[in-house]
Write a protein that holds these residues in place. Structure first.
Motif, PDB file in Angstrom:
ATOM      1  N   GLY A   1       0.801  -1.209   0.000  1.00 22.22           N
ATOM      2  CA  GLY A   1       0.000   0.000   0.000  1.00 22.22           C
ATOM      3  C   GLY A   1       0.832   1.256   0.000  1.00 22.22           C
ATOM      4  N   VAL A   2       0.340   2.284   0.683  1.00 23.62           N
ATOM      5  CA  VAL A   2       0.962   3.601   0.669  1.00 23.62           C
ATOM      6  C   VAL A   2       2.278   3.562   1.437  1.00 23.62           C
ATOM      7  N   PRO A   3       3.385   3.952   0.815  1.00 28.03           N
ATOM      8  CA  PRO A   3       4.661   3.960   1.528  1.00 28.03           C
ATOM      9  C   PRO A   3       4.720   5.109   2.533  1.00 28.03           C
ATOM     10  N   VAL A   4       5.570   4.941   3.551  1.00 24.55           N
ATOM     11  CA  VAL A   4       5.750   6.006   4.538  1.00 24.55           C
ATOM     12  C   VAL A   4       6.274   7.245   3.819  1.00 24.55           C
ATOM     13  N   GLY A   5       5.606   8.366   4.028  1.00 21.58           N
ATOM     14  CA  GLY A   5       6.002   9.611   3.371  1.00 21.58           C
ATOM     15  C   GLY A   5       5.445   9.765   1.963  1.00 21.58           C
ATOM     16  N   GLY A   6       4.642   8.793   1.523  1.00 26.57           N
ATOM     17  CA  GLY A   6       4.105   8.849   0.164  1.00 26.57           C
ATOM     18  C   GLY A   6       2.906   9.780   0.050  1.00 26.57           C
TER      19      GLY A   6
ATOM     20  N   ASP B   1      -1.332  11.403  -4.657  1.00 29.71           N
ATOM     21  CA  ASP B   1      -1.374  11.863  -6.040  1.00 29.71           C
ATOM     22  C   ASP B   1      -0.267  11.248  -6.896  1.00 29.71           C
ATOM     23  N   TYR B   2       0.821  10.819  -6.257  1.00 28.96           N
ATOM     24  CA  TYR B   2       1.963  10.287  -6.999  1.00 28.96           C
ATOM     25  C   TYR B   2       1.970   8.763  -7.087  1.00 28.96           C
ATOM     26  N   LEU B   3       1.008   8.105  -6.447  1.00 29.10           N
ATOM     27  CA  LEU B   3       0.989   6.645  -6.424  1.00 29.10           C
ATOM     28  C   LEU B   3       0.195   6.080  -7.586  1.00 29.10           C
ATOM     29  N   ASP B   4       0.594   4.899  -8.041  1.00 35.31           N
ATOM     30  CA  ASP B   4      -0.133   4.254  -9.139  1.00 35.31           C
ATOM     31  C   ASP B   4      -1.423   3.619  -8.612  1.00 35.31           C
TER      32      ASP B   4
END
Length: 202
Positions: free
Chosen positions: A177-182, A185-188
């Motif tokens: 899932g969402v990386p730390v600090g991610g 808007d920039y995630l696929d």
């Protein structure tokens, strides 16, 4: 298109060998070779010595598949590690990455790749039999499948889960899932979908 030789065969061979290193193409290999030659005493000689030592002394651990100068490796012989928890990774580079994170004091098992029928890689080409043998020994109570979130990685994870079903061990996998600090808007889309499916209570 003619290929004009620009240096002696020894230098050309160095460039060709460096170009086979992952991450180095022909242009990067030429730059690296030139830098090594310019710094012959400070870099090239010590590098040659280190590579000779590695060739002579580095072994593949017969227990987990890690690389080290001892067999079994230092991780397998570390009495401070929890023998009940086994982290299964695709490659040694993944083992090193998890070790750098330093979040778990467990032991490891390196598969040596992932299942990929199209490339002719089946269970017999991977370090799966020894994993089953380690689990059958009865000391392991949890398997953490730390494989990549690729189609091949997930196929391998499902296969291993099926193979381990009869041993009474807990099989878990890394959260996706969402990386730390991610930033969202920039995630696929695949990462966002996995993050929503793996949501936890806040």
């Amino acid at each position: 298109m003619s290929t004009k030789r620009i240096a002696g065969p020894e230098i050309e061979r160095l460039i060709q060998l460096l170009a086979k290193v992952p991450g180095l193409g022909p242009r990067s290999a030429r730059r690296a070779a030139l830098h090594l030659i310019k710094k012959k005493d400070q870099l090239l000689a010590p590098l040659a010595g280190a590579m000779g030592d590695a060739l002579d002394k580095v072994r593949i651990c017969s227990v987990c598949g890690n690389v080290d100068t001892t067999d079994p490796c230092m991780i397998c012989t570390d009495a401070r590690r929890d023998p009940a928890t086994l982290i299964v990774v695709e490659d040694v580079s993944d083992l090193w990455a998890l070790e750098r994170a330093g979040s778990m004091n467990a032991r490891f098992h390196v598969l040596g790749g992932t299942l990929s029928p199209l490339d002719g890689i089946g269970p017999d080409q991977l370090n799966i039999r020894t994993l089953i043998e380690r689990v059958a020994g009865g000391e392991v109570t949890e398997i953490i499948l730390a494989v990549n979130a690729t189609v091949e990685g997930q196929t391998t994870a499902h296969y291993l889960t099926d193979q381990l079903a009869g041993f009474g061990v807990k099989v878990t996998r890394l959260a996706h899932g969402v990386p730390v600090g991610g930033e969202l808007d920039y995630l696929d889309e695949g990462t966002l979908a996995a993050a929503l499916k793996s949501r936890t209570v806040f």
